[in-house]
Motif scaffolding. Sequence first.
Motif, PDB file in Angstrom:
ATOM      1  N   LEU A   1      -1.893 -30.571  -1.807  1.00 22.44           N
ATOM      2  CA  LEU A   1      -2.989 -29.713  -1.926  1.00 22.44           C
ATOM      3  C   LEU A   1      -3.697 -29.512  -0.558  1.00 22.44           C
ATOM      4  O   LEU A   1      -4.062 -28.178   0.156  1.00 22.44           O
ATOM      5  N   LEU A   2      -4.323 -30.449  -0.129  1.00 26.05           N
ATOM      6  CA  LEU A   2      -4.875 -30.721   1.198  1.00 26.05           C
ATOM      7  C   LEU A   2      -3.727 -30.115   2.249  1.00 26.05           C
ATOM      8  O   LEU A   2      -4.413 -29.234   3.292  1.00 26.05           O
TER       9      LEU A   2
ATOM     10  N   VAL B   1      -3.781 -26.148   1.778  1.00 27.59           N
ATOM     11  CA  VAL B   1      -4.901 -25.464   2.180  1.00 27.59           C
ATOM     12  C   VAL B   1      -5.121 -25.449   3.616  1.00 27.59           C
ATOM     13  O   VAL B   1      -5.454 -24.267   4.233  1.00 27.59           O
ATOM     14  N   ALA B   2      -4.750 -26.587   4.274  1.00 23.18           N
ATOM     15  CA  ALA B   2      -5.054 -26.633   5.651  1.00 23.18           C
ATOM     16  C   ALA B   2      -4.082 -25.514   6.575  1.00 23.18           C
ATOM     17  O   ALA B   2      -4.509 -24.818   7.523  1.00 23.18           O
TER      18      ALA B   2
ATOM     19  N   TYR C   1      -2.413 -22.867   5.101  1.00 26.30           N
ATOM     20  CA  TYR C   1      -2.619 -21.490   4.805  1.00 26.30           C
ATOM     21  C   TYR C   1      -3.606 -21.172   5.759  1.00 26.30           C
ATOM     22  O   TYR C   1      -3.810 -19.655   5.759  1.00 26.30           O
ATOM     23  N   TRP C   2      -4.831 -21.730   5.794  1.00 25.89           N
ATOM     24  CA  TRP C   2      -6.249 -21.150   6.449  1.00 25.89           C
ATOM     25  C   TRP C   2      -6.162 -22.027   7.753  1.00 25.89           C
ATOM     26  O   TRP C   2      -7.149 -22.116   8.192  1.00 25.89           O
TER      27      TRP C   2
ATOM     28  N   ILE D   1     -11.894 -24.391   7.429  1.00 25.69           N
ATOM     29  CA  ILE D   1     -11.255 -25.161   6.320  1.00 25.69           C
ATOM     30  C   ILE D   1     -10.177 -26.125   7.037  1.00 25.69           C
ATOM     31  O   ILE D   1     -10.088 -27.341   6.570  1.00 25.69           O
ATOM     32  N   ASP D   2      -9.197 -25.587   7.735  1.00 26.67           N
ATOM     33  CA  ASP D   2      -8.298 -26.386   8.508  1.00 26.67           C
ATOM     34  C   ASP D   2      -9.093 -27.504   8.931  1.00 26.67           C
ATOM     35  O   ASP D   2      -8.876 -29.030   9.133  1.00 26.67           O
TER      36      ASP D   2
ATOM     37  N   VAL E   1     -10.586 -30.188   6.381  1.00 22.30           N
ATOM     38  CA  VAL E   1      -9.449 -30.868   5.841  1.00 22.30           C
ATOM     39  C   VAL E   1      -8.904 -32.172   7.059  1.00 22.30           C
ATOM     40  O   VAL E   1      -8.788 -33.358   6.575  1.00 22.30           O
TER      41      VAL E   1
ATOM     42  N   LYS F   1       1.155 -31.768   6.457  1.00 22.52           N
ATOM     43  CA  LYS F   1       0.600 -30.732   7.252  1.00 22.52           C
ATOM     44  C   LYS F   1       1.428 -30.238   8.813  1.00 22.52           C
ATOM     45  O   LYS F   1       1.500 -29.058   8.997  1.00 22.52           O
TER      46      LYS F   1
ATOM     47  N   ALA G   1       1.393 -16.640   1.321  1.00 19.98           N
ATOM     48  CA  ALA G   1       1.341 -17.898   0.157  1.00 19.98           C
ATOM     49  C   ALA G   1       2.923 -18.040  -0.354  1.00 19.98           C
ATOM     50  O   ALA G   1       3.369 -19.157  -0.456  1.00 19.98           O
TER      51      ALA G   1
ATOM     52  N   SER H   1       4.874 -21.450   0.212  1.00 14.65           N
ATOM     53  CA  SER H   1       5.343 -22.308  -0.992  1.00 14.65           C
ATOM     54  C   SER H   1       7.079 -22.292  -1.091  1.00 14.65           C
ATOM     55  O   SER H   1       7.663 -23.499  -1.384  1.00 14.65           O
TER      56      SER H   1
END
Length: 335
Positions: free
Chosen positions: A116-117, A120-121, A123-124, A129-130, A133, A222, A245, A249
């Motif tokens: 998840l981390l 998220v990192a 994607y943004w 947010i990156d 993280v 990441k 997204a 994925s």
Amino acid sequence: MRSPALLKKLLLTLPTLFGVLVVVFVLMRVVPGDPAALMLSSESTAQDLVEARKSLGLDRPLPVQFASYLGDVLKGDFGRSITMKQDVMELVFGRLPATLELALTALFIAAPCALLLALVAVYWRGSWIDGAVDAFNSFCLAIPEFLWAILLILAFAVLLPWLPISGRLDPVQQLQFRTPFYFFEAVLTGQFRTAGHLLSYLVLPAVALALPFMAVIARVLKSSLADAMSQDYTQLARVKGFSEARVLSRHALPNALLPTVTVTGVHFVLLVGGTVMVELIFAFPGIGNLLYTAAINRDLPLIQGVTITFAVLFVVLNTLVDLTYALLNPRLSEQ
């Protein structure tokens, strides 16, 4: 991975195991102190000490001791614990499932959180947010497992007395199990109330192990995802109109998982071997706690049994990691 390659890898593990046997044997003979003396009371005589050394085989020349030791190991006979007066392998196999259950619980916590981390990192990527993280991962890595254990005890057992801090289950409760994997057995057999009770004892030591582990996985994943997002196949997916997204994925993630599986497997092996301090802090009845007790008491047969068990476990888990990587990477299966 073809059979000859697998066979070659398995054969290469034999020198590793033999080296471990040699190192353990030598170290146990050069460390000061006489394990035979631990078998005796304060009223024992010098003759009693001689007899004790003879019963342990310590009166024979070192080459003879090593040959006897190697023969016993090949037969799976590690003798009896000096301090606990029980068969060494019974003690080891009685404690090993608890450690494996703890390590696997830590893996089940760390892997999804790391995934998840990392997602998220990436994607943004480039946003705050990156950076958050990355800062969180660095924070988790900066604190070792044993210190996380102490902080978690302070938070969830002292300030907020929600969870137990010692043992594997409440000794007052009369719980019956068919296997030594108590928590997993309770979940698989639908005993969810029992599973919840066992989880309350597992969660703090498992989280203490999982936090640094999670940060390692998240960093590697990441980096792999960021590299995959710049490849031609992801660029082509964008040209076809797929959302970011979906590109992340469906296209980037499957390729980024390959190096992550290897790193996760290797660190999981290290995690199993590094549970000693966490088990001590939580009085968790695992093999790490057993090894500490054996080392403090210089219980020679028990130290040898636990150390060799760790070595075999390390080799087996590493082989499984290699097989998993080969299954996920079709190019390796053709070699």
